[in-house]
Every structure is written in structure tokens, then in C-alpha cells.
Design an enzyme around this catalytic site. Structure first.
Site, mmCIF file in Angstrom:
data_model
loop_
_atom_site.group_PDB
_atom_site.id
_atom_site.type_symbol
_atom_site.label_atom_id
_atom_site.label_comp_id
_atom_site.label_asym_id
_atom_site.label_seq_id
_atom_site.Cartn_x
_atom_site.Cartn_y
_atom_site.Cartn_z
ATOM 1 N N ILE A 190 46.103 47.816 52.356
ATOM 2 C CA ILE A 190 47.533 47.560 51.863
ATOM 3 C C ILE A 190 48.027 48.394 51.265
ATOM 4 C CG2 ILE A 190 48.913 45.620 50.894
ATOM 5 C CD1 ILE A 190 46.570 43.634 51.956
ATOM 6 N N ASP A 215 43.027 53.835 41.337
ATOM 7 C CA ASP A 215 41.873 53.181 42.080
ATOM 8 C C ASP A 215 40.860 53.611 41.701
ATOM 9 O OD1 ASP A 215 40.260 52.438 44.220
ATOM 10 O OD2 ASP A 215 41.995 51.785 45.352
ATOM 11 N N CYS A 259 45.219 45.589 44.403
ATOM 12 C CA CYS A 259 43.581 45.620 44.182
ATOM 13 C C CYS A 259 43.118 44.174 44.310
ATOM 14 C CB CYS A 259 43.335 46.228 42.703
ATOM 15 S SG CYS A 259 44.099 45.232 41.515
ATOM 16 N N PRO A 260 41.846 43.916 44.324
ATOM 17 C CA PRO A 260 41.188 42.634 44.774
ATOM 18 C C PRO A 260 41.324 41.759 43.257
ATOM 19 C CG PRO A 260 39.521 44.351 44.808
ATOM 20 C CD PRO A 260 40.811 45.015 44.788
ATOM 21 N N THR A 313 51.594 40.883 45.248
ATOM 22 C CA THR A 313 51.320 40.159 46.578
ATOM 23 C C THR A 313 49.864 40.473 46.482
ATOM 24 O OG1 THR A 313 51.492 42.362 47.668
ATOM 25 C CG2 THR A 313 53.567 40.945 47.672
ATOM 26 N N SER A 314 48.876 40.506 45.799
ATOM 27 C CA SER A 314 47.685 40.643 45.831
ATOM 28 C C SER A 314 46.884 39.206 45.480
ATOM 29 C CB SER A 314 47.151 41.699 44.846
ATOM 30 O OG SER A 314 45.751 41.941 45.473
ATOM 31 N N ARG A 315 46.509 39.094 44.341
ATOM 32 C CA ARG A 315 45.972 37.604 43.923
ATOM 33 C C ARG A 315 46.828 37.175 42.576
ATOM 34 N NH1 ARG A 315 44.983 37.108 48.348
ATOM 35 N NH2 ARG A 315 42.858 36.744 49.058
ATOM 36 N N ASP A 349 54.104 36.822 45.357
ATOM 37 C CA ASP A 349 53.924 36.305 46.623
ATOM 38 C C ASP A 349 52.375 35.181 46.293
ATOM 39 O OD1 ASP A 349 53.991 35.640 49.317
ATOM 40 O OD2 ASP A 349 51.949 36.532 49.618
ATOM 41 N N GLU A 378 48.151 28.758 42.106
ATOM 42 C CA GLU A 378 48.854 28.310 43.386
ATOM 43 C C GLU A 378 48.057 27.188 44.147
ATOM 44 O OE1 GLU A 378 48.703 32.259 45.270
ATOM 45 O OE2 GLU A 378 47.368 31.539 46.827
ATOM 46 N N HIS A 398 52.637 32.706 48.899
ATOM 47 C CA HIS A 398 51.576 33.265 49.758
ATOM 48 C C HIS A 398 51.902 33.515 51.240
ATOM 49 C CE1 HIS A 398 47.084 34.270 48.932
ATOM 50 N NE2 HIS A 398 47.374 34.737 50.032
HETATM 51 P P1 NAI Z 1 40.954 46.815 50.299
HETATM 52 O O1 NAI Z 1 39.510 46.372 50.027
HETATM 53 O O2 NAI Z 1 41.296 47.717 51.596
HETATM 54 O O3 NAI Z 1 41.628 47.848 48.995
HETATM 55 C C1 NAI Z 1 41.545 47.245 47.952
HETATM 56 C C2 NAI Z 1 41.495 48.460 47.013
HETATM 57 O O4 NAI Z 1 41.364 48.156 45.356
HETATM 58 C C3 NAI Z 1 40.255 49.349 47.200
HETATM 59 O O5 NAI Z 1 40.567 50.934 47.354
HETATM 60 C C4 NAI Z 1 39.258 49.389 45.705
HETATM 61 O O6 NAI Z 1 38.730 50.609 45.316
HETATM 62 C C5 NAI Z 1 40.525 49.071 44.854
HETATM 63 N N1 NAI Z 1 40.067 48.546 43.299
HETATM 64 C C6 NAI Z 1 38.941 47.603 43.211
HETATM 65 N N2 NAI Z 1 39.102 47.663 41.898
HETATM 66 C C7 NAI Z 1 40.192 47.926 41.304
HETATM 67 C C8 NAI Z 1 40.643 48.166 39.974
HETATM 68 N N3 NAI Z 1 40.056 47.698 39.098
HETATM 69 N N4 NAI Z 1 41.809 48.775 39.744
HETATM 70 C C9 NAI Z 1 42.412 49.424 40.878
HETATM 71 N N5 NAI Z 1 42.047 49.265 42.025
HETATM 72 C C10 NAI Z 1 40.946 48.658 42.335
HETATM 73 O O7 NAI Z 1 41.630 45.482 50.450
HETATM 74 P P2 NAI Z 1 43.238 45.304 51.060
HETATM 75 O O8 NAI Z 1 42.809 44.893 52.352
HETATM 76 O O9 NAI Z 1 44.094 46.455 50.652
HETATM 77 O O10 NAI Z 1 43.887 44.196 50.073
HETATM 78 C C11 NAI Z 1 44.131 43.844 48.847
HETATM 79 C C12 NAI Z 1 44.044 42.539 48.212
HETATM 80 O O11 NAI Z 1 45.414 42.241 48.845
HETATM 81 C C13 NAI Z 1 43.228 41.693 48.573
HETATM 82 O O12 NAI Z 1 42.051 41.946 47.519
HETATM 83 C C14 NAI Z 1 43.776 40.618 48.621
HETATM 84 O O13 NAI Z 1 43.615 39.814 47.091
HETATM 85 C C15 NAI Z 1 45.233 40.692 48.661
HETATM 86 N N6 NAI Z 1 45.904 40.339 50.002
HETATM 87 C C16 NAI Z 1 46.965 39.266 49.704
HETATM 88 C C17 NAI Z 1 47.611 38.710 51.074
HETATM 89 C C18 NAI Z 1 48.693 38.040 51.010
HETATM 90 O O14 NAI Z 1 49.086 37.107 52.036
HETATM 91 N N7 NAI Z 1 49.611 37.790 49.764
HETATM 92 C C19 NAI Z 1 47.100 39.096 52.333
HETATM 93 C C20 NAI Z 1 45.641 39.904 52.442
HETATM 94 C C21 NAI Z 1 45.160 40.401 51.300
#
Ligand code: NAI
Length: 327
Positions: A154, A173, A204-205, A231-233, A257, A262, A294
């Protein structure tokens, strides 16, 4: 296979029924999975859950008392599940790692542009025949510095779009992404990103070390007039600290978001009852705060991928094949 689908919204029923190519037996429960509802799953072989379902140790133990052998998350994040307990009780866990990074990235841009150009306020004014521009001035995104925290799928999709706006991109990252570097994204330590960015977007997660990543210390270091997007968590941001720094005028604008608490609010129609959460009320009362509930994932393409991958995950489990999307 009999599957209990929790936190089922009408659109979940529609998509899971429409693409049910293996003819699974589905029971939809509107309620979120928690200790009170876990027993509903006992006559099923699998459960299908979403971001705000509670998969803590007690709930998993209840599920293990029935026939549940697999938990299918219909989302990417898995911060809501006690993986040690699923491992101990030999319950498989699968997820949908990527369904549409663009859906979330595009929603992030929608929030940023709406907030910056005050489109939510402009729309209301025009509806009331008020065509004054007073108070609606925004700023160009062109040449602004964007700090991206987390450049997985993302974050990378978000960087690609912001590059098109002519922004400078900084990222933090622990695992830098070569595609992002090729795009011209410059990886810097987190502190440098915080002090240098006009706009900070979280991708980030939620992990123990990212809980309240945005706290008082972070906001103290940030630039005056920083714009923050999450928009993450929800739990990545200490909501009370954000409210304090919005009131101080240090944060120029905030778009979310996702929200720390929530679970009690989102995905429900509370228009008849109102809400009890005072922090949320404070946030939503501020004119420079924009909130969506969300919905960043919520596009047709993403829903199709979520449903399709979830069925694929369950089929692989049923046929004893390698579970590629195991958590
Ligand atoms: P992904 O796993 O592809 O990327 C997450 C990135 O965060 C990785 O590159 C990882 O190395 C990095 N990361 C881990 N710890 C970190 C830290 N301490 N500081 C900075 N970066 C760090 O995950 P993706 O698909 O990009 O999703 C990211 C987040 O988006 C998900 O964990 C989820 O919480 C959120 N999400 C939200 C949605 C929504 O509808 N609002 C829908 C889908 C995901």
C-alpha cells in the site's frame, strides 16, 4: 465445508454468495466474533472473520472445543489474533495478504485532497446556496515533502501516486523497498522523516513496536502545521495526543480511516442511538479532522479479490495443499 462468517455486512453476503464457486455452506452472523458469540461457530468447520473480530486466546479455545480447524481472515492485517494459541491448538490461520493496494492508496489520496481543499465543507456550502470561498483556501501538494511510514504494497502504491503530484518522498521502513527506491523515494531514519515532512501517511502494520507510534514525542518533533493521515490501523495513533496537538494548532489537519477504539463504532449504523465515545466525539467535532469508517479497502475490485482469495485459501486447506497465505 460449513463456514461461519462473522461481522457479515450485506455486501459480504452478496459477494460471498455471488462467487461461491465451491458450493460451501455459509452462515452469516452480523455480530462480531467475541467471547459472547464464539459458540455460534461450533457446528462449523471454518470461520471467516474481519479486522475487528476478537480472536484472543479465550475465543480461540472456545472455537477449538468445536470443529473449527481453520480461521480465514478476509483482510490483510492479523493484529487481532493470538497466534500462539492457534499454533498450540493446531488451528490454521490464513489471510488475504494483498487484495488491492491501490484501493487503500487511492482512498488515502481522496482523504488528503478532501482535507486539503476542504471539499467536505465546500460541498455542504454549495448545497445550502452559500458560494463564498472564505475559509476554504488549501495549498498545493506539488513540491511538498511527504513522509511515508511503511512502504509495503500500500505504501508503495501511495508513493507512486504522490510522485505524480510532484512531491518529494521520504520513507521509513525497516525493510526498504527497491521499487520505492527506483521511484526516487529516499529512506531516512524515522526522526528525520518526522521533522522534515509536511504530510505524514501511515502504512505500516500494527505491531507491539508500532502501537502509538504517533504519540506526544512524535508530534512534538513534527513540523508546525503537519498533516497526518492514517489509513492503516487506529492504534498506531495515540488519539489523546492527536487531540492535544490538534487543539494546540500544531497538527494542521488529520484524516483517519481507522480509529483506536473503532471496534465499538465502525461498521454499525448508530444514527439512532448516538455514540458514547467522548474522544471520537471530540475528533469528529473538529473542522480540520476528516474521518471515514474503515472504508479504504472498499472497492468492487478489492471485494472480489478478498472473496476469491478467501475461497482459494479454504479450498487449499480442504484439499491438504500448501497454504500460501498462511499467517
Ligand atoms: P505490507 O506487509 O505489504 O507492508 C507493510 C510494510 O510496513 C512493510 O514493508 C514492513 O516492512 C513495514 N513495517 C513494519 N514495521 C514497521 C515499522 N516499525 N515502521 C515502518 N514500517 C514498518 O502491508 P500492506 O498491504 O501495505 O498494508 C499496510 C497496512 O495497511 C496493514 O498492516 C493494515 O493495517 C492496513 N490496511 C488498511 C486497510 C483499510 O481499509 N484501511 C486495508 C488493508 C490494509
Amino acid at each position: 465445508m460449513k463456514i461461519a462468517v462473522f461481522s457479515a455486512q450485506p455486501y459480504d453476503e452478496e459477494y460471498f454468495n455471488r462467487y461461491n464457486k465451491y458450493g460451501y455452506s455459509l452462515t452469516f452472523f452480523k455480530d462480531r466474533l467475541c467471547d459472547k458469540t464464539a459458540k455460534l461457530a461450533l457446528q462449523h468447520d471454518a470461520i471467516c472473520v474481519f479486522t475487528n473480530d476478537d480472536l484472543g486466546s479465550e475465543v480461540i479455545k472456545t472455537l477449538a472445543g468445536g470443529k473449527i480447524k481453520i480461521i480465514a481472515l478476509r483482510c490483510a492485517g492479523f493484529n487481532n489474533i493470538d497466534l500462539q494459541t492457534t499454533k498450540d491448538l493446531n488451528i490454521a490461520v490464513v489471510r488475504v495478504p494483498t487484495y488491492s493496494p491501490e484501493a487503500v492508496a487511492e482512498h488515502t489520496i481522496a482523504l488528503l485532497l478532501t482535507l486539503n481543499r476542504k471539499l467536505h465543507q465546500a460541498h455542504n456550502r454549495v448545497k445550502e446556496n452559500n458560494f463564498s470561498l472564505d475559509g476554504l483556501m488549501g495549498y498545493n501538494l506539488h513540491k511538498k515533502t511527504i513522509g511515508v511510514i511503511g512502504t509495503g504494497s500500500i505504501g508503495l502504491a501511495f508513493c507512486r501516486i504522490m510522485k505524480g503530484f510532484g512531491c518529494s518522498l521520504l520513507a521509513f521502513d525497516p525493510q526498504p523497498n527497491k521499487d520505492a527506491e527506483a521511484l526516487g523515494v529516499r529512506y531516512v531514519p524515522l526522526d528525520e522523516l518526522v521533522v522534515s515532512s509536511d504530510i505524514i501517511s501511515l502504512h505500516c502494520p500494527l505491531l507491539p513496536n508500532t502501537h502509538h507510534l504517533v504519540n506526544e514525542a512524535f508530534l512534538e518533533k513534527a513540523k508546525q502545521d503537519v498533516v497526518l493521515i492514517n489509513t492503516s490501523r487506529g492504534k498506531l495513533v495515540d488519539t489523546q495526543a492527536a487531540i492535544t496537538y490538534l487543539k494546540k494548532g500544531k497538527i494542521k489537519a488529520l484524516a483517519i480511516d481507522v480509529y483506536e477504539k473503532e471496534e465499538a463504532i465502525f461498521f454499525k449504523d448508530l444514527s439512532g442511538t448516538g455514540i458514547q465515545d467522548d474522544q471520537f466525539k471530540q475528533l469528529s467535532a473538529l473542522p480540520n479532522v476528516l474521518i471515514s469508517a474503515h472504508q479504504a479497502f472498499f472497492t468492487h475490485e478489492a471485494m472480489y479479490e478478498i472473496v476469491n482469495t478467501t475461497y482459494q485459501n479454504l479450498k487449499c486447506f480442504e484439499e491438504n495443499l500448501i497454504l500460501e497465505n498462511t499467517v
